[in-house]
Scaffold this active site. Structure first.
Site, PDB file in Angstrom:
ATOM      1  N   ARG A  85      10.726 -21.697 -16.768  1.00  0.00           N
ATOM      2  CA  ARG A  85      10.089 -22.789 -17.494  1.00  0.00           C
ATOM      3  C   ARG A  85       8.842 -22.254 -18.181  1.00  0.00           C
ATOM      4  NH1 ARG A  85       8.237 -28.185 -14.346  1.00  0.00           N
ATOM      5  NH2 ARG A  85       6.647 -26.714 -13.723  1.00  0.00           N
ATOM      6  N   LYS A 130      -1.922 -31.418 -14.957  1.00  0.00           N
ATOM      7  CA  LYS A 130      -1.027 -30.668 -15.839  1.00  0.00           C
ATOM      8  C   LYS A 130      -1.687 -30.561 -17.224  1.00  0.00           C
ATOM      9  CE  LYS A 130       2.793 -31.787 -12.871  1.00  0.00           C
ATOM     10  NZ  LYS A 130       3.731 -32.810 -12.414  1.00  0.00           N
ATOM     11  N   ASP A 158       7.060 -42.509 -15.223  1.00  0.00           N
ATOM     12  CA  ASP A 158       6.243 -41.417 -14.718  1.00  0.00           C
ATOM     13  C   ASP A 158       5.885 -40.532 -15.912  1.00  0.00           C
ATOM     14  OD1 ASP A 158       5.151 -39.118 -13.611  1.00  0.00           O
ATOM     15  OD2 ASP A 158       6.362 -39.276 -11.793  1.00  0.00           O
TER      16      ASP A 158
HETATM   17  C1  LIG Z   1       3.807 -33.239 -11.171  1.00  0.00           C
HETATM   18  C2  LIG Z   1       4.617 -34.472 -10.954  1.00  0.00           C
HETATM   19  C3  LIG Z   1       4.337 -35.329  -9.880  1.00  0.00           C
HETATM   20  C4  LIG Z   1       3.242 -34.974  -8.926  1.00  0.00           C
HETATM   21  O1  LIG Z   1       3.164 -35.844  -7.850  1.00  0.00           O
HETATM   22  P1  LIG Z   1       1.938 -35.771  -6.859  1.00  0.00           P
HETATM   23  O2  LIG Z   1       2.191 -36.856  -5.915  1.00  0.00           O
HETATM   24  O3  LIG Z   1       0.677 -35.961  -7.643  1.00  0.00           O
HETATM   25  O4  LIG Z   1       1.974 -34.425  -6.197  1.00  0.00           O
HETATM   26  C5  LIG Z   1       5.095 -36.475  -9.752  1.00  0.00           C
HETATM   27  N1  LIG Z   1       6.077 -36.773 -10.636  1.00  0.00           N
HETATM   28  C6  LIG Z   1       6.377 -35.959 -11.669  1.00  0.00           C
HETATM   29  C7  LIG Z   1       7.435 -36.338 -12.635  1.00  0.00           C
HETATM   30  C8  LIG Z   1       5.657 -34.785 -11.854  1.00  0.00           C
HETATM   31  O5  LIG Z   1       5.942 -33.975 -12.875  1.00  0.00           O
END
Ligand SMILES: *Cc1c(COP(=O)(O)O)cnc(C)c1O
Length: 426
Positions: free
Chosen positions: A386, A233, A207
């Site tokens: 953060r 982000k 991820d």
């Molecule tokens: C921001 C983030 C998400 C976001 O998930 P969505 O399904 O797009 O809301 C998922 N995994 C991580 C590690 C994140 O930082």
């Protein structure tokens, strides 16, 4: 030479910053606002406004349904190609699709199906909860045949490769981790973990939500199997902008998409009664893509590509180190602890500071006394402040002022007038 704890020094750093002009490419209606939350929702690039005007007025308003043959149908793949350049992948290995959670579901499902004989999934307790929920749901859907094993962080900040080494075996179907942890910013060695997993015949799903656009990623070089990530982000795609997924070329045929829909069909406009799987990365699509919100991503991808992730990372490392040096000088004696790795090569682009009163301190930062500049950080349970640094628009001076303000809030105890009850979104 200026005193390193003076504002003059911060300004000197800004003056020498090769990326300083990129700040002018963003909408900054209130220059006094110190926005340190670009790791949750990036700022709006100026060019996005004009681009959206064109997309809405001309493409949608004028071209109507014809728009599908004038770029919309190819958009998921064409924006995927730009993201591929940012994450070191081939252009036909990445596609824009759904949300990060849904993409994680699709790829993890495919991986578990492919590894049908194996019964363990490895992740860690630093991972983003949504990722763990997706895995818990999948385990139930696969009939509770799998165990989810979490690497436990000893300090809540860093992960431990020896723990991973201890856990991984020929029972491991999938290792799935956040490249950069959302709370502490701990960063895995993506290539090393991938290599270790491959030695045991396991698949790896990364991820990249907290690293893409801030940290160089080389998926092909690491021979990474699968990845997903977020675009609102550090990629500044706007609230709810669609996510992306990556599947290494040689896995695309083997890995199944659990949700068959017409956009993943060989030729949706044949309107065949029976599903035939699309070739290549397109098979991981399901339904009609969100053309409007995907469009908002294009100017900001161009901006990141123009600046270059290498230069962005270089500034990010300097800025996080600068923040930590100020915090060490002023805040540690006031009850703060560093909640992020000390070593830059294990740290993403945000810094967490831990304090027992973190929630009320965040409130005081965002709602300052008169004459002070508002600072927007975010709070992460139970005690993390953060501070996200997005090098394309954050300045050294902002970092200086934010840390100085934290110091003043503690010295004057201004946080004490805020209640500790949590808002719905923190
Ligand atoms: C921001 C983030 C998400 C976001 O998930 P969505 O399904 O797009 O809301 C998922 N995994 C991580 C590690 C994140 O930082």
């Amino acid at each position: 030479m200026n005193d390193p704890f003076s504002i003059a020094y911060a300004r000197e750093l800004d003056g020498n910053d090769p990326l300083r002009h990129y700040r002018d490419r963003f909408v900054i209606p209130d220059p006094s606002l110190i926005y340190l939350d670009g790791n949750s929702l990036g700022r709006l690039p100026l060019q996005t406004i004009g681009h959206m005007e064109t997309v809405v007025r001309e493409q949608w308003g004028d071209r109507l349904i014809r728009g599908w043959n004038e770029g919309w149908y190819q958009q998921s793949a064409s924006l995927g190609q730009k993201i591929a350049q940012i994450i070191g992948a081939h252009p036909d290995e990445v596609i824009l699709s759904d949300s990060t959670s849904v993409n994680l579901y699709k790829l993890a499902y495919g991986a578990l199906q492919l590894m049908a004989k194996r019964t363990e999934i490895i992740s860690d307790d630093l991972n983003f909860p949504s990722d763990l929920y997706i895995l818990q749901g999948l385990i139930r859907q696969f009939g509770n045949r799998h165990a989810l094993r979490l690497i436990k962080s000893a300090d809540g900040i860093s992960s431990d490769m020896t723990e991973l080494l201890r856990m991984i075996s020929n029972r491991t179907a999938l290792v799935t981790l956040s490249h950069v942890a959302y709370k502490s910013a701990y960063m895995y060695d993506l290539a090393k973990v991938t290599e270790l997993a491959h030695m045991h015949g396991s698949l790896v799903l990364w991820d990249l939500s907290h690293s893409v656009g801030a940290v160089p990623v080389s998926l092909n070089k690491a021979n990474a199997d699968l990845a997903v990530g977020c675009t609102y982000k550090y990629l500044n795609g706007g609230p709810g902008s669609p996510a992306f997924l990556y599947v290494r070329k040689d896995l695309q045929e083997k890995l199944g998409n659990p949700v068959w829909g017409w956009f993943g069909e060989k030729n949706p406009f044949d309107f065949k009664m029976n599903y035939r799987v699309a070739d290549g990365i397109r098979k991981f699509l399901t339904g009609t893509p969100p053309v409007i919100s995907a469009s908002a991503l294009e100017p900001s991808l161009d901006l990141v590509l123009e600046a270059g992730v290498g230069a962005i990372r270089q500034k990010s490392v300097h800025q996080t180190a600068y923040l930590i040096s100020l915090a060490s000088e002023w805040l540690i004696s006031l009850g703060f602890r560093l909640g992020s790795p000390e070593y830059a090569d294990r740290r993403g682009s945000h810094v967490s500071l831990k304090h027992a009163e973190a929630y009320r301190i965040c409130k005081a930062l965002a709602d300052p006394a008169s004459g002070e500049r508002p600072v927007i950080p975010d709070f992460r349970e139970p005690n993390n402040i953060r501070l996200g640094i997005s090098p394309l628009y954050n300045t050294y001076e902002e970092i200086y002022l934010a840390i100085e303000q934290l110091k003043r809030i503690m010295e004057n105890k201004t946080y004490e007038k805020y209640p500790g009850t949590r808002d719905a979104v923190t």
